[in-house]
Write a protein that holds these residues in place. Structure first.
Motif, PDB file in Angstrom:
ATOM      1  N   HIS A 279      35.712  25.587  45.509  1.00 52.86           N
ATOM      2  CA  HIS A 279      37.082  25.646  46.033  1.00 52.86           C
ATOM      3  C   HIS A 279      38.073  25.003  45.069  1.00 52.86           C
ATOM      4  N   LEU A 280      37.684  23.894  44.466  1.00 49.97           N
ATOM      5  CA  LEU A 280      38.600  23.247  43.521  1.00 49.97           C
ATOM      6  C   LEU A 280      38.269  23.654  42.096  1.00 49.97           C
ATOM      7  N   ASP A 281      39.206  23.397  41.195  1.00 47.86           N
ATOM      8  CA  ASP A 281      38.989  23.624  39.773  1.00 47.86           C
ATOM      9  C   ASP A 281      38.123  22.475  39.275  1.00 47.86           C
ATOM     10  N   TYR A 282      36.834  22.743  39.157  1.00 50.64           N
ATOM     11  CA  TYR A 282      35.861  21.701  38.865  1.00 50.64           C
ATOM     12  C   TYR A 282      36.114  21.046  37.508  1.00 50.64           C
ATOM     13  N   ALA A 283      36.498  21.843  36.518  1.00 52.76           N
ATOM     14  CA  ALA A 283      36.771  21.294  35.185  1.00 52.76           C
ATOM     15  C   ALA A 283      37.980  20.371  35.213  1.00 52.76           C
ATOM     16  N   GLU A 284      39.037  20.748  35.942  1.00 49.70           N
ATOM     17  CA  GLU A 284      40.215  19.885  36.039  1.00 49.70           C
ATOM     18  C   GLU A 284      39.860  18.563  36.720  1.00 49.70           C
ATOM     19  N   LYS A 285      38.996  18.623  37.709  1.00 53.74           N
ATOM     20  CA  LYS A 285      38.578  17.410  38.399  1.00 53.74           C
ATOM     21  C   LYS A 285      37.793  16.506  37.460  1.00 53.74           C
ATOM     22  N   LYS A 286      36.870  17.097  36.700  1.00 52.69           N
ATOM     23  CA  LYS A 286      36.025  16.312  35.821  1.00 52.69           C
ATOM     24  C   LYS A 286      36.798  15.741  34.640  1.00 52.69           C
ATOM     25  N   VAL A 287      37.685  16.541  34.055  1.00 59.81           N
ATOM     26  CA  VAL A 287      38.343  16.140  32.811  1.00 59.81           C
ATOM     27  C   VAL A 287      39.619  15.359  33.069  1.00 59.81           C
ATOM     28  N   ASN A 288      40.463  15.852  33.966  1.00 58.03           N
ATOM     29  CA  ASN A 288      41.800  15.279  34.157  1.00 58.03           C
ATOM     30  C   ASN A 288      42.005  14.607  35.507  1.00 58.03           C
ATOM     31  N   LYS A 289      40.952  14.560  36.333  1.00 54.05           N
ATOM     32  CA  LYS A 289      41.015  13.901  37.650  1.00 54.05           C
ATOM     33  C   LYS A 289      42.046  14.534  38.575  1.00 54.05           C
ATOM     34  N   ARG A 290      42.349  15.804  38.379  1.00 54.56           N
ATOM     35  CA  ARG A 290      43.296  16.514  39.246  1.00 54.56           C
ATOM     36  C   ARG A 290      42.540  17.281  40.326  1.00 54.56           C
ATOM     37  N   TYR A 411      30.931  21.828  32.809  1.00 56.71           N
ATOM     38  CA  TYR A 411      32.062  22.008  33.714  1.00 56.71           C
ATOM     39  C   TYR A 411      31.881  23.207  34.641  1.00 56.71           C
ATOM     40  N   VAL A 412      30.682  23.776  34.642  1.00 60.83           N
ATOM     41  CA  VAL A 412      30.306  24.808  35.614  1.00 60.83           C
ATOM     42  C   VAL A 412      29.475  24.128  36.694  1.00 60.83           C
ATOM     43  N   PRO A 413      29.962  24.069  37.936  1.00 59.00           N
ATOM     44  CA  PRO A 413      29.222  23.354  38.991  1.00 59.00           C
ATOM     45  C   PRO A 413      28.041  24.155  39.501  1.00 59.00           C
ATOM     46  N   VAL A 414      27.103  23.445  40.115  1.00 54.09           N
ATOM     47  CA  VAL A 414      25.943  24.104  40.716  1.00 54.09           C
ATOM     48  C   VAL A 414      25.922  23.824  42.213  1.00 54.09           C
ATOM     49  N   ASN A 415      25.406  24.782  42.942  1.00 53.71           N
ATOM     50  CA  ASN A 415      25.292  24.695  44.392  1.00 53.71           C
ATOM     51  C   ASN A 415      23.896  24.245  44.806  1.00 53.71           C
ATOM     52  N   LYS A 416      22.893  24.590  43.992  1.00 56.48           N
ATOM     53  CA  LYS A 416      21.516  24.142  44.174  1.00 56.48           C
ATOM     54  C   LYS A 416      21.025  23.588  42.840  1.00 56.48           C
ATOM     55  N   TYR A 417      20.056  22.690  42.909  1.00 57.03           N
ATOM     56  CA  TYR A 417      19.594  22.027  41.692  1.00 57.03           C
ATOM     57  C   TYR A 417      18.658  22.933  40.889  1.00 57.03           C
TER      58      TYR A 417
END
Length: 569
Positions: A279-290, A411-417
């Motif tokens: 749902h969120l921009d995972y890369a922006e969250k990881k890199v810029n905390k947005r 910066y690509v999230p995973v849903n399962k390990y």
């Protein structure tokens, strides 16, 4: 693919009046008798999950009395070093459950029962489901004191209401005395041009700063678009008496008055909360905390909050006209804000990169990819959309027992390990195989253990995400540093003996303390690495005068540290 044209279809901007359609299933007594000022609200984006309740400030202190929402009984209580810390779960007559977390202590009857169970099981962490009406409560009864236990970053009360299926509900719908007259505030508009409709990767991303206040916001420049395009928005809600960034309640995105996308945050199941990473921009969250809400939906994003998504939220403009875009958002109290901006086709916006890799991974099928020194299995539905998997071996690996493997895009999230195996290719010498772990490099170059087990020359573990991995070893025992304990000192009832404990790589597994050979209850606060024992006059006899203390701390690779000292009581 849907195409936006100049002939707009008029659509009512807001959905049906969602707020008024919510029926409150029971009257709720406020959990605190101080002003309810919030540091977090329901549905707030927390990186790996949606916030399941509200966080109520406790005036910067612990020990504020906490009260029940309604008549019922304590159905569960839990104590853990992280997470919710000390938490009480109360089931009410209508089947709903209220949750009170990060408490300092429970009310006396439950606190005594808890301690008896901890001593009986010889463990600090405990999760107890009680019999119906074993601990009945009335509406507004004091059930404990607020605290800062568990994964809490400051004194507060985390408060939830769950329905009969244990699905968290939007607590602010229950007419609590929380004041909110502030409209949400827009921060950034994200534009994802040249979206690859197979992988949903944007090949040209831009961020625009918004301007405005009082519910009216704009982007001063016209927004250039080309190819399949999608959007995202950084927007926060604020409540009276607090500067904390909170989550919005609903959002609608329109182009030329056509509703493209909308969501409403009424409730979110724990089974769905992990989809926040899509749902969120995972890369922006990881890199810029947005916290950027993506206004489009990947095929394996199964959140049920979405009400309208036209063509997955992707648009395509290729004419010479200007197109009016609008994002409207509200908080749960109906305070609304609007962001207006203009879209124009711009052929000069080119792909800035190619979306390719070594192996194509269909999200619904997964893959197994291997060579002579590594293998990875990505199970079906581990990804939120189709992706390309990249893989490289990095040459520098001094001090480790394998090469460094760069796997995928971190910066690509995973849903399962995924399951990763790396071959041990460097001599281990005297290091035993059971000391080996798969470790991931953090951004600062330090290592985070992903655990794993050794078998047939390789270490295998389920990993939390993509990135740089290596086989490392943990042969160092945890550290035990006295904080308030000094050998030979005198202590009185209710005095605290404390230590700082930490581990270099694999993490703390167990901790046990003994006084005069008998197990005693040491409590552990993981966020501060603090392990402490409060002298219990009911269990520790004063007749001997001098007492022997032994403390044992074991890490996940079974490296043991021991501390021994004496004190007087």
């Amino acid at each position: 693919m849907h195409r936006i044209t100049i002939r707009a279809i008029f659509l009512t901007i807001f959905l049906s009046i969602v707020i008024n359609s919510f029926s409150q299933p029971f009257e709720v007594h406020p959990p605190l008798k101080i002003p309810l000022l919030l540091s977090g609200n329901f549905g707030e984006l927390r990186g790996t999950h949606f916030h399941a309740g509200i966080d109520i400030k406790t005036q910067g202190v612990t020990g504020i009395p906490v009260y029940t929402a309604a008549k019922g009984y304590v159905s569960r209580f839990k104590v853990q070093s992280g997470g919710y810390g000390h938490a009480i779960y109360i089931t009410h007559e209508n089947g709903y459950t209220s949750v009170y977390a990060h408490l300092d202590e429970f009310y006396p009857e439950l606190e005594n029962y808890l301690k008896e169970e901890q001593y009986r099981r010889k463990t600090f962490e405990i999760d107890v489901y009680t019999e119906k009406n074993q601990f009945p409560v009335t509406a507004g009864q004091q059930i404990g004191l607020s605290g800062n236990t568990g994964r809490s970053m400051g004194p507060h009360l985390h408060y939830e209401i769950r329905n009969s299926n244990q699905v968290p509900q939007n607590v602010l719908k229950y007419k609590l005395p929380v004041k909110d007259t502030i409209s949400p505030k827009f921060r950034k508009l994200a534009v994802y041009n040249h979206i690859d409709t197979i992988t949903f990767a944007s090949l040209h991303k831009m961020l625009f700063t918004t301007t405005g206040k009082g519910g009216n916001y704009t982007v001063s420049s016209k927004i250039p678009v080309n190819g399949y395009t999608a959007f995202g928005v950084e927007v926060y809600d604020y409540l009276n008496g607090s500067n904390n960034k909170c989550g919005i309640y609903d959002l609608q995105f329109l182009i030329d008055s056509v509703l493209i996308y909308s969501f409403v945050v009424e409730n979110i199941s724990f089974n769905e909360t992990r989809y926040i990473k899509s749902h969120l921009d995972y890369a922006e969250k990881k890199v810029n905390k947005r916290n950027v809400h993506k206004l489009f939906r990947e095929p394996n994003n199964r959140l049920s909050i979405y009400k309208t998504i036209l063509n997955s939220g992707l648009i395509q403009i290729s004419d010479t006209l200007e197109h009016a875009a609008q994002i409207i958002t509200r908080d749960v109290y109906g305070n609304a804000s609007t962001l207006n901006f203009t879209l124009v086709f711009d052929p000069s916006v080119k792909n800035s990169r190619a979306d390719t890799g070594m192996v194509f991974v269909p999200f619904d099928k997964g893959i197994t990819y291997k060579n002579e020194v590594f293998s990875i299995t990505i199970p079906p539905n581990a990804l939120y959309s189709n992706k390309w998997l990249t893989y490289f071996i990095l040459p520098e690996s001094n001090g480790y027992f394998s090469e460094i493997h760069l796997i995928g895009d971190e910066y690509v999230p995973v849903n399962k390990y995924p399951e990763l195996s790396i071959k041990v290719t460097k001599p281990t010498g005297a290091v035993a195989a059971q000391k080996l772990v798969l470790a991931k490099f953090n951004e600062d170059g330090t290592l985070k253990s992903e655990g794993g087990h050794y078998n047939n020359g390789e270490v295998t573990a389920r990993i939390s995400g993509f990135g740089k991995y290596v086989v490392a070893a943990d042969t160092i025992a945890p550290k035990i540093i006295p904080v308030s304990f000094k050998s030979g000192s005198w202590y009185a009832p209710n005095n605290t003996i404390s230590f700082e404990i930490s581990d270099e790589l694999s993490g703390i597994k167990t901790y046990n303390g003994y006084i005069d050979g008998e197990w005693v209850l040491f409590e552990y606060d993981a966020k501060s690495d603090l392990l402490f024992y409060t002298i219990d006059k009911e269990r520790l006899a004063r007749t001997k005068g001098k007492h022997n203390l032994k403390l044992y701390v074991l890490d996940e690779r079974n490296n043991l540290q021991k501390f021994e000292g004496e004190f007087y009581y």
